[in-house]
Design a protein around this motif. Structure first.
Motif, short mmCIF file in Angstrom:
data_model
loop_
_atom_site.label_atom_id
_atom_site.label_comp_id
_atom_site.label_asym_id
_atom_site.label_seq_id
_atom_site.Cartn_x
_atom_site.Cartn_y
_atom_site.Cartn_z
N ALA A 25 -17.20 53.92 25.76
CA ALA A 25 -16.91 52.70 26.10
C ALA A 25 -18.10 52.75 24.10
CB ALA A 25 -18.39 51.81 26.98
N GLY A 26 -17.99 51.76 23.43
CA GLY A 26 -18.48 52.19 21.59
C GLY A 26 -20.17 52.14 22.19
N ALA A 27 -20.78 51.91 23.01
CA ALA A 27 -22.47 51.73 23.25
C ALA A 27 -22.84 52.68 23.27
CB ALA A 27 -23.30 50.27 24.01
N THR A 28 -22.12 53.49 23.76
CA THR A 28 -22.40 55.12 23.64
C THR A 28 -22.21 55.69 22.75
OG1 THR A 28 -20.91 55.53 25.59
CG2 THR A 28 -22.58 54.26 26.36
N LEU A 29 -22.18 55.61 22.13
CA LEU A 29 -20.85 56.73 21.46
C LEU A 29 -21.99 57.38 20.04
CD1 LEU A 29 -17.14 56.03 20.85
CD2 LEU A 29 -18.22 57.77 21.83
N HIS A 30 -21.73 58.57 20.00
CA HIS A 30 -22.56 58.62 18.09
C HIS A 30 -21.39 58.53 17.36
CE1 HIS A 30 -26.01 60.39 20.55
NE2 HIS A 30 -25.69 60.73 21.15
N GLU A 31 -22.18 58.22 16.02
CA GLU A 31 -20.83 58.18 15.14
C GLU A 31 -20.04 59.66 15.19
OE1 GLU A 31 -23.58 58.93 11.23
OE2 GLU A 31 -24.25 57.33 11.50
N ARG A 32 -20.54 60.84 15.72
CA ARG A 32 -19.60 61.68 15.33
C ARG A 32 -19.40 63.05 17.07
NH1 ARG A 32 -21.17 66.14 11.37
NH2 ARG A 32 -22.84 66.05 13.42
N THR A 33 -18.50 61.83 17.74
CA THR A 33 -18.17 62.29 19.18
C THR A 33 -17.31 63.25 19.74
OG1 THR A 33 -19.06 60.10 19.80
CG2 THR A 33 -17.64 61.83 21.58
N VAL A 34 -17.59 64.23 19.85
CA VAL A 34 -16.20 65.07 20.63
C VAL A 34 -15.33 65.14 21.90
CG1 VAL A 34 -15.50 68.27 20.64
CG2 VAL A 34 -16.72 67.01 18.96
N THR A 35 -15.14 64.92 22.63
CA THR A 35 -14.38 65.14 23.85
C THR A 35 -13.41 66.43 23.97
OG1 THR A 35 -13.47 63.78 25.61
CG2 THR A 35 -12.13 63.25 23.06
N THR A 36 -13.31 67.22 24.86
CA THR A 36 -12.59 68.38 25.75
C THR A 36 -12.36 68.21 27.43
OG1 THR A 36 -14.06 69.30 25.44
CG2 THR A 36 -13.57 69.58 23.67
N SER A 37 -10.82 68.42 27.24
CA SER A 37 -10.02 69.05 28.18
C SER A 37 -9.29 69.37 28.51
CB SER A 37 -10.10 67.21 28.75
OG SER A 37 -9.03 66.86 28.75
N LEU A 38 -8.79 70.27 29.28
CA LEU A 38 -7.45 70.83 29.72
C LEU A 38 -6.47 69.92 29.49
CD1 LEU A 38 -6.50 73.63 29.68
CD2 LEU A 38 -6.62 74.09 32.18
N ILE A 39 -6.97 69.67 30.65
CA ILE A 39 -5.95 67.91 31.31
C ILE A 39 -6.50 66.49 31.19
CG2 ILE A 39 -3.73 67.69 32.71
CD1 ILE A 39 -3.60 70.43 33.40
N GLY A 40 -6.19 66.12 30.42
CA GLY A 40 -6.45 64.47 30.94
C GLY A 40 -7.21 63.81 29.87
N GLY A 41 -6.85 62.70 28.99
CA GLY A 41 -6.41 61.82 27.69
C GLY A 41 -8.28 61.38 27.67
N ALA A 42 -8.33 60.52 26.80
CA ALA A 42 -9.82 60.31 26.31
C ALA A 42 -9.10 57.81 25.82
CB ALA A 42 -10.71 59.93 25.35
N ASP A 43 -10.47 57.23 27.02
CA ASP A 43 -10.09 55.91 26.63
C ASP A 43 -11.62 55.97 26.06
OD1 ASP A 43 -9.45 53.22 26.99
OD2 ASP A 43 -9.83 53.30 29.06
N VAL A 44 -11.03 54.96 24.81
CA VAL A 44 -12.33 54.75 23.98
C VAL A 44 -12.13 53.21 23.98
CG1 VAL A 44 -13.46 55.27 21.72
CG2 VAL A 44 -11.80 57.11 22.67
N ASP A 45 -13.69 52.45 23.89
CA ASP A 45 -13.28 51.38 23.83
C ASP A 45 -14.60 50.79 22.81
OD1 ASP A 45 -13.13 48.33 23.64
OD2 ASP A 45 -13.69 48.14 25.74
N LEU A 46 -13.95 50.11 21.47
CA LEU A 46 -14.66 50.30 20.57
C LEU A 46 -15.16 48.72 20.36
CD1 LEU A 46 -13.85 52.28 17.82
CD2 LEU A 46 -16.10 53.02 19.18
N THR A 47 -14.99 47.94 21.27
CA THR A 47 -14.90 46.25 20.96
C THR A 47 -16.34 45.46 21.25
OG1 THR A 47 -14.08 45.72 23.29
CG2 THR A 47 -12.50 45.80 21.72
N ASP A 48 -17.19 46.59 21.74
CA ASP A 48 -18.17 45.86 21.69
C ASP A 48 -18.85 45.95 21.34
OD1 ASP A 48 -18.27 48.58 22.29
OD2 ASP A 48 -19.51 48.19 24.32
N ILE A 49 -19.01 46.35 20.04
CA ILE A 49 -19.83 47.26 19.35
C ILE A 49 -19.55 46.92 17.43
CG2 ILE A 49 -20.53 48.93 20.33
CD1 ILE A 49 -18.90 50.55 18.40
N ASP A 50 -20.61 46.76 16.11
CA ASP A 50 -20.41 46.25 15.30
C ASP A 50 -20.49 47.08 14.75
OD1 ASP A 50 -19.58 44.23 13.19
OD2 ASP A 50 -21.52 43.96 13.09
N ILE A 51 -19.11 47.75 13.77
CA ILE A 51 -19.39 48.96 13.09
C ILE A 51 -19.41 48.73 11.70
CG2 ILE A 51 -18.28 51.08 11.99
CD1 ILE A 51 -16.70 50.94 14.20
#
Length: 117
Positions: A25-51
């Motif tokens: 979720a946007g409020a918990t993200l830093h300016e840089r985020t790295v997400t890693t997994s062997l199998i699995g995607g990333a669901d990213v919601d940035l609609t609740d923050i003002d960039i």
């Protein structure tokens, strides 16, 4: 979004899992985020923050299998980089200026899908 100021260096948040994706979720993200997994995607919601204009939010996705589902506001430019078997679905703005979300997606299988709210 956690933003660094001039006194602190830019922070990078790292999310790791062997199997299973990440929901970011946007409020918990830093300016840089790295997400890693062997199998699995990333669901990213940035609609609740003002960039702020001119800011680049950078998300790096590393996985063998798994794509990125990104939800942003209409005015946010999305840049997709990396190497993967899968396409990019985005019908958003392409003109320069404004806030930017940069997705670096590295993996074998999985595309990047952008939804605008």
């Amino acid at each position: 979004m956690t933003k660094s100021n001039g006194e602190n260096p830019q922070k990078t948040a790292i999310k790791m899992s062997l199997i299973g994706g990440h929901r970011l979720a946007g409020a918990t993200l830093h300016e840089r985020t790295v997400t890693t997994s062997l199998i699995g995607g990333a669901d990213v919601d940035l609609t609740d923050i003002d960039i702020p204009d001119g800011t680049e939010l950078r998300i790096t996705k590393l996985s063998l299998i798994g794509g990125v589902s990104l939800k942003v506001r209409r005015a946010v430019r999305v840049e997709v980089h990396g190497l993967r078997l899968g396409g990019v679905k985005d019908d958003g703005p392409s003109e320069p200026g404004g806030p930017t979300a940069r997705i670096d997606a590295w993996g074998l299988v999985g595309g990047v899908s952008v939804t605008r709210a």
